[in-house]
Motif scaffolding. Structure first.
Motif, PDB file in Angstrom:
ATOM      1  N   ARG A 213       2.406 -49.848  50.261  1.00  0.00           N
ATOM      2  CA  ARG A 213       1.867 -48.585  50.784  1.00  0.00           C
ATOM      3  C   ARG A 213       2.088 -48.443  52.278  1.00  0.00           C
ATOM      4  NH1 ARG A 213      -2.596 -46.929  53.537  1.00  0.00           N
ATOM      5  NH2 ARG A 213      -3.361 -44.798  53.101  1.00  0.00           N
ATOM      6  N   GLY A 214       1.874 -49.521  53.028  1.00  0.00           N
ATOM      7  CA  GLY A 214       1.898 -49.450  54.476  1.00  0.00           C
ATOM      8  C   GLY A 214       0.513 -49.208  55.051  1.00  0.00           C
ATOM      9  N   VAL A 215       0.414 -49.163  56.375  1.00  0.00           N
ATOM     10  CA  VAL A 215      -0.865 -48.985  57.063  1.00  0.00           C
ATOM     11  C   VAL A 215      -0.979 -47.579  57.622  1.00  0.00           C
ATOM     12  CG1 VAL A 215      -1.085 -51.427  57.640  1.00  0.00           C
ATOM     13  CG2 VAL A 215       0.074 -49.886  59.236  1.00  0.00           C
ATOM     14  N   ASP A 216      -2.198 -47.179  57.899  1.00  0.00           N
ATOM     15  CA  ASP A 216      -2.435 -45.823  58.395  1.00  0.00           C
ATOM     16  C   ASP A 216      -2.161 -45.683  59.884  1.00  0.00           C
ATOM     17  OD1 ASP A 216      -3.590 -44.545  55.906  1.00  0.00           O
ATOM     18  OD2 ASP A 216      -4.956 -46.234  56.139  1.00  0.00           O
ATOM     19  N   VAL A 217      -2.445 -46.738  60.656  1.00  0.00           N
ATOM     20  CA  VAL A 217      -2.295 -46.675  62.115  1.00  0.00           C
ATOM     21  C   VAL A 217      -1.647 -47.979  62.589  1.00  0.00           C
ATOM     22  CG1 VAL A 217      -3.495 -46.495  64.347  1.00  0.00           C
ATOM     23  CG2 VAL A 217      -4.331 -45.192  62.371  1.00  0.00           C
ATOM     24  N   ILE A 218      -0.739 -47.863  63.561  1.00  0.00           N
ATOM     25  CA  ILE A 218      -0.193 -49.033  64.242  1.00  0.00           C
ATOM     26  C   ILE A 218      -0.412 -48.866  65.735  1.00  0.00           C
ATOM     27  CG2 ILE A 218       1.868 -50.386  64.793  1.00  0.00           C
ATOM     28  CD1 ILE A 218       3.032 -49.562  62.114  1.00  0.00           C
ATOM     29  N   LEU A 219      -0.995 -49.870  66.373  1.00  0.00           N
ATOM     30  CA  LEU A 219      -1.118 -49.907  67.830  1.00  0.00           C
ATOM     31  C   LEU A 219      -0.052 -50.872  68.343  1.00  0.00           C
ATOM     32  CD1 LEU A 219      -2.841 -48.970  70.304  1.00  0.00           C
ATOM     33  CD2 LEU A 219      -4.050 -51.143  70.095  1.00  0.00           C
ATOM     34  N   ASP A 220       0.909 -50.325  69.098  1.00  0.00           N
ATOM     35  CA  ASP A 220       2.082 -51.103  69.478  1.00  0.00           C
ATOM     36  C   ASP A 220       2.238 -51.176  70.987  1.00  0.00           C
ATOM     37  OD1 ASP A 220       4.598 -52.432  69.311  1.00  0.00           O
ATOM     38  OD2 ASP A 220       5.581 -50.507  69.636  1.00  0.00           O
ATOM     39  N   PHE A 227      10.497 -50.418  66.856  1.00  0.00           N
ATOM     40  CA  PHE A 227      10.388 -49.053  66.347  1.00  0.00           C
ATOM     41  C   PHE A 227      10.726 -48.968  64.858  1.00  0.00           C
ATOM     42  CE2 PHE A 227      11.902 -44.715  65.560  1.00  0.00           C
ATOM     43  CZ  PHE A 227      10.783 -44.007  65.973  1.00  0.00           C
ATOM     44  N   THR A 228      11.873 -49.519  64.454  1.00  0.00           N
ATOM     45  CA  THR A 228      12.264 -49.444  63.050  1.00  0.00           C
ATOM     46  C   THR A 228      11.288 -50.162  62.126  1.00  0.00           C
ATOM     47  OG1 THR A 228      14.605 -49.094  63.505  1.00  0.00           O
ATOM     48  CG2 THR A 228      14.065 -50.084  61.396  1.00  0.00           C
ATOM     49  N   PRO A 229      10.917 -51.433  62.387  1.00  0.00           N
ATOM     50  CA  PRO A 229       9.950 -52.076  61.484  1.00  0.00           C
ATOM     51  C   PRO A 229       8.574 -51.411  61.513  1.00  0.00           C
ATOM     52  CG  PRO A 229      10.468 -53.510  63.351  1.00  0.00           C
ATOM     53  CD  PRO A 229      11.454 -52.404  63.379  1.00  0.00           C
ATOM     54  N   ASN A 230       8.179 -50.823  62.639  1.00  0.00           N
ATOM     55  CA  ASN A 230       6.910 -50.084  62.665  1.00  0.00           C
ATOM     56  C   ASN A 230       6.959 -48.885  61.728  1.00  0.00           C
ATOM     57  OD1 ASN A 230       5.309 -51.584  64.448  1.00  0.00           O
ATOM     58  ND2 ASN A 230       6.103 -50.544  66.257  1.00  0.00           N
ATOM     59  N   ILE A 231       8.050 -48.126  61.786  1.00  0.00           N
ATOM     60  CA  ILE A 231       8.183 -46.950  60.920  1.00  0.00           C
ATOM     61  C   ILE A 231       8.141 -47.372  59.456  1.00  0.00           C
ATOM     62  CG2 ILE A 231       9.773 -45.125  60.193  1.00  0.00           C
ATOM     63  CD1 ILE A 231       8.317 -44.529  62.797  1.00  0.00           C
ATOM     64  N   LYS A 232       8.802 -48.484  59.138  1.00  0.00           N
ATOM     65  CA  LYS A 232       8.805 -48.982  57.767  1.00  0.00           C
ATOM     66  C   LYS A 232       7.406 -49.424  57.322  1.00  0.00           C
ATOM     67  CE  LYS A 232      13.599 -50.662  57.730  1.00  0.00           C
ATOM     68  NZ  LYS A 232      14.459 -51.881  57.659  1.00  0.00           N
ATOM     69  N   SER A 233       6.554 -49.785  58.281  1.00  0.00           N
ATOM     70  CA  SER A 233       5.235 -50.335  57.958  1.00  0.00           C
ATOM     71  C   SER A 233       4.153 -49.273  57.823  1.00  0.00           C
ATOM     72  CB  SER A 233       4.817 -51.344  59.035  1.00  0.00           C
ATOM     73  OG  SER A 233       5.731 -52.413  59.120  1.00  0.00           O
ATOM     74  N   LEU A 234       4.476 -48.016  58.070  1.00  0.00           N
ATOM     75  CA  LEU A 234       3.477 -46.955  58.024  1.00  0.00           C
ATOM     76  C   LEU A 234       3.353 -46.338  56.635  1.00  0.00           C
ATOM     77  CD1 LEU A 234       4.083 -45.034  61.372  1.00  0.00           C
ATOM     78  CD2 LEU A 234       1.992 -46.245  60.718  1.00  0.00           C
ATOM     79  N   ALA A 235       2.134 -46.020  56.247  1.00  0.00           N
ATOM     80  CA  ALA A 235       1.876 -45.275  55.023  1.00  0.00           C
ATOM     81  C   ALA A 235       2.168 -43.787  55.254  1.00  0.00           C
ATOM     82  CB  ALA A 235       0.413 -45.458  54.611  1.00  0.00           C
ATOM     83  N   GLU A 236       2.168 -43.004  54.202  1.00  0.00           N
ATOM     84  CA  GLU A 236       2.301 -41.565  54.354  1.00  0.00           C
ATOM     85  C   GLU A 236       1.194 -41.040  55.275  1.00  0.00           C
ATOM     86  OE1 GLU A 236       2.523 -39.452  50.711  1.00  0.00           O
ATOM     87  OE2 GLU A 236       4.432 -40.346  50.109  1.00  0.00           O
ATOM     88  N   MET A 259      10.155 -37.796  58.650  1.00  0.00           N
ATOM     89  CA  MET A 259       9.959 -36.476  58.047  1.00  0.00           C
ATOM     90  C   MET A 259       9.404 -36.577  56.624  1.00  0.00           C
ATOM     91  SD  MET A 259      13.623 -35.102  59.427  1.00  0.00           S
ATOM     92  CE  MET A 259      13.683 -33.654  58.392  1.00  0.00           C
ATOM     93  N   ARG A 260      10.009 -37.429  55.815  1.00  0.00           N
ATOM     94  CA  ARG A 260       9.610 -37.503  54.404  1.00  0.00           C
ATOM     95  C   ARG A 260       8.179 -38.003  54.251  1.00  0.00           C
ATOM     96  NH1 ARG A 260      14.538 -40.169  53.885  1.00  0.00           N
ATOM     97  NH2 ARG A 260      13.485 -42.127  53.330  1.00  0.00           N
ATOM     98  N   ARG A 261       7.784 -38.917  55.130  1.00  0.00           N
ATOM     99  CA  ARG A 261       6.445 -39.499  55.000  1.00  0.00           C
ATOM    100  C   ARG A 261       5.432 -38.851  55.944  1.00  0.00           C
ATOM    101  NH1 ARG A 261       7.074 -45.925  54.040  1.00  0.00           N
ATOM    102  NH2 ARG A 261       5.208 -45.534  52.812  1.00  0.00           N
ATOM    103  N   ARG A 262       5.885 -37.809  56.643  1.00  0.00           N
ATOM    104  CA  ARG A 262       5.005 -37.020  57.528  1.00  0.00           C
ATOM    105  C   ARG A 262       4.292 -37.919  58.542  1.00  0.00           C
ATOM    106  NH1 ARG A 262       4.523 -36.051  52.542  1.00  0.00           N
ATOM    107  NH2 ARG A 262       2.487 -37.047  52.345  1.00  0.00           N
TER     108      ARG A 262
END
Length: 331
Positions: A213-220, A227-236, A259-262
């Protein structure tokens, strides 16, 4: 009667910790809306290191010597200061000048020393807690039951972020850290899982922990290469909040995934923001976090303490990267 001079820690030239030197300066004077604090302790932060290296100049109206947070006793008031009085014990966020025996602070950016805490503990609070509040609660909009990934979980920012996420009712708290020992500490502090980023792929591990699913929030605080692994780790509908670029200011990623995962990608810097903005954060912290500090649900995490004159040694501690929590200067 105040002395005519105070001691500050100057940056003699851009460079390593050894460029930090004690020096006399004329006594600071509070302007309208400001207070003068006799400093008992000051926090050491990563932006101070960048300023020492010549990579993060202070705002035009700030002192040229470092220090973003202090705790101490108010000894003088500027005009139009209503809340505070001489003798009050406060901690404060400042735009610079905290490495000194006296420091001027905007009255709006002062907070009372929380009940039951000493000056050193209070000095460990402002920079980290102002930062995590505005980025996790405001920009990240972390809601009760949501999940969060916090990079640099053992840093001063990280240990505050873990505790704030718990206070806000996060469903799951994940962190990254650079050693197994730091990972264990973060889990003891309240993280549900800690990932050693030096030995594992955090994006793959987040996928496993969240069932894809991924996570709702990432503090980076790493930036570029994350950037790329963070985007992959985010939920919709996930939110990536960037607060530093220690891994570089440029990164690449699949924008179609955004875009797809808003997804929302945002970030902020706190130091140049206006006093009124920081004052609003101070009021939120006093209402939402200060009671938790007083009753022990939240605590100041201190790694080490150095005399003010040993600021170089304190910076060497930060540079080495072994610290967990806050490094302090004690006057």
């Amino acid at each position: 009667m105040l002395p005519q001079e105070m001691t500050v820690i100057e940056i003699s030239q851009p460079g390593g910790p050894e460029v930090l030197k004690p020096a006399p300066r004329p006594m600071a004077q509070p302007a309208a809306g400001e207070v003068l604090i006799r400093v008992a302790a000051a926090g050491v932060n990563r932006p101070d290191v960048l300023q020492r290296q010549g990579m993060y100049p202070p705002p035009p109206d700030a002192p040229d010597y470092p220090g973003l947070e202090v705790a101490g006793e108010i000894v003088a008031l500027g005009r139009d200061v209503a809340r505070w009085k001489v003798g009050d014990r406060v901690c404060a966020l400042v735009a610079g000048g905290g490495y000194a025996t006296y420091c001027v602070a905007p009255a709006e950016q002062c907070l009372p020393v929380p009940a039951g805490l000493g000056m050193a503990e209070a000095a460990a609070l402002p920079e980290n807690w102002f930062t995590v509040w505005t980025n996790i609660a405001d920009r990240g909009r972390l809601a009760a039951g949501e999940s969060i990934l916090i990079h640099g979980g053992a840093s001063g920012i990280g240990v505050a972020a873990i505790q704030l996420a718990k206070l806000l009712g996060a469903g799951k708290i994940y962190v990254t850290a650079g050693t197994d020992e730091k990972c264990r500490y973060c889990e003891e502090l309240g993280a549900d899982a800690a990932i050693n980023y030096k030995t594992g792929d955090f994006a793959a591990r987040i996928g496993e922990l969240t069932g894809g699913r991924g996570v709702d929030v990432i503090l980076d605080m790493v930036g570029g290469k994350y950037f790329t692994p963070n985007i992959k780790s985010l939920a919709e509908e996930g939110r990536l909040v960037i607060i530093a670029v220690q891994g570089g200011p440029k990164g690449e990623g699949d924008l179609s995934l955004v875009m797809r995962r808003r997804l929302t990608v945002t970030g902020s810097t706190l130091r140049p923001r206006p006093v009124a903005f920081k004052g609003a954060i101070a009021r939120a912290l006093e209402e939402k976090v200060w009671p938790a500090l007083a009753d022990g649900r939240v605590r100041a995490i201190i790694d080490s303490r150095f005399p003010l004159e040993q600021a170089a040694a304190a910076h060497a501690r930060i540079d080495h990267g072994d610290h967990v929590g806050k490094v302090l200067l004690i006057v």
